[in-house]
Enzyme design. Structure first.
Site, PDB file in Angstrom:
ATOM      1  N   GLU A  74      53.988  83.714  48.745  1.00  0.00           N
ATOM      2  CA  GLU A  74      54.900  84.851  48.621  1.00  0.00           C
ATOM      3  C   GLU A  74      55.754  84.681  47.365  1.00  0.00           C
ATOM      4  OE1 GLU A  74      55.550  87.578  50.546  1.00  0.00           O
ATOM      5  OE2 GLU A  74      54.550  87.182  52.463  1.00  0.00           O
ATOM      6  N   HIS A 115      47.142  90.599  48.404  1.00  0.00           N
ATOM      7  CA  HIS A 115      47.150  91.109  49.779  1.00  0.00           C
ATOM      8  C   HIS A 115      46.493  92.487  49.829  1.00  0.00           C
ATOM      9  CE1 HIS A 115      49.714  91.282  53.728  1.00  0.00           C
ATOM     10  NE2 HIS A 115      48.425  91.135  53.959  1.00  0.00           N
ATOM     11  N   ASP A 125      50.827  94.917  47.919  1.00  0.00           N
ATOM     12  CA  ASP A 125      51.314  93.763  47.160  1.00  0.00           C
ATOM     13  C   ASP A 125      50.159  92.862  46.715  1.00  0.00           C
ATOM     14  OD1 ASP A 125      51.216  93.269  50.034  1.00  0.00           O
ATOM     15  OD2 ASP A 125      52.131  91.327  49.674  1.00  0.00           O
TER      16      ASP A 125
END
Length: 222
Positions: A74, A115, A125
């Site tokens: 992330e 993703h 994303d």
């Protein structure tokens, strides 16, 4: 379980603190192996040998247990709607982290994905402003070679070419494609491809250049 994929996400938060709250929430029940903050600092939240819940309902080349086979990263970033660039420090740290993981787990270049690639019906994303080309120059991921644009490239695809384009997307790894449907029924899949490789075509119908790029990506898929 063998790690086959590295999946990149953004947190859709302004700060690391907000991101950690989401990634450690018992309510949201999402997690990621690593998070990179606004300044490029790398935090390891889940041990690499443990499954993190970052991919959700997703697939690639008919493989559906992506959480079991991947490392999730992330990046603290507000989201595509912010229209902001990722910071150099974030991307530099990401390159270091991916190179470490790629070497350790022998991950193929074509299996370093966003993703939105593995879950195009519900995710966008790491977004249209993510610098995939910059990563490719550091030997991460795949990217089409420099191609000259001309008037022919901007023409619309005929029906036969459109089907060939969809088949190319399937060969690359995208799933849930409807070969009997038009652009609107396949828009999310096509957007995922454009978001990654041809940002200028986002929300537009694929043109001949889209088709050429898809052919290039197939050649690079190892």
């Amino acid at each position: 379980v063998k790690i086959k994929y590295i999946i990149l996400h953004y947190t859709e938060t302004k700060t690391l603190e907000q991101a950690i709250n989401l990634l450690c929430s018992n309510v949201r029940r999402v997690s990621s192996h690593f998070v990179i903050d606004e300044y490029g600092n790398i935090f390891n939240l889940v041990d690499e040998d443990k499954r993190a819940w970052h991919a959700g309902e997703s697939s690639w080349h008919k493989e559906t247990k992506i959480n079991d086979l991947s490392i999730g990263i992330e990046i603290v970033y507000e989201g595509e709607k912010s229209k902001k660039k990722y910071s150099d420090s974030q991307i530099n740290s990401l390159i270091i982290l991916i190179n470490y993981l790629k070497k350790k787990y022998k991950v193929k270049q074509s299996n370093i994905l966003g993703h939105s690639d593995i879950a195009p019906l519900r995710k966008i994303d790491p977004g249209v402003f993510f610098p995939w080309e910059k990563l490719f120059k550091k030997k991460i991921g795949v990217w089409p070679r420099e191609l000259k644009k001309n008037k022919k490239n901007h023409r619309k695809l005929n029906d036969e070419e459109f089907i060939l384009f969809l088949k190319n997307l399937e060969k690359i790894g995208f799933n849930v494609i409807n070969f009997e449907a038009n652009f609107n029924k396949n828009k999310y899949i096509i957007n995922a491809f454009h978001r990654h490789y041809l940002a200028g075509q986002l929300d537009k119908k694929p043109n001949y250049f889209s088709y050429i790029i898809s052919q290039e990506i197939i050649k690079l898929t190892d």
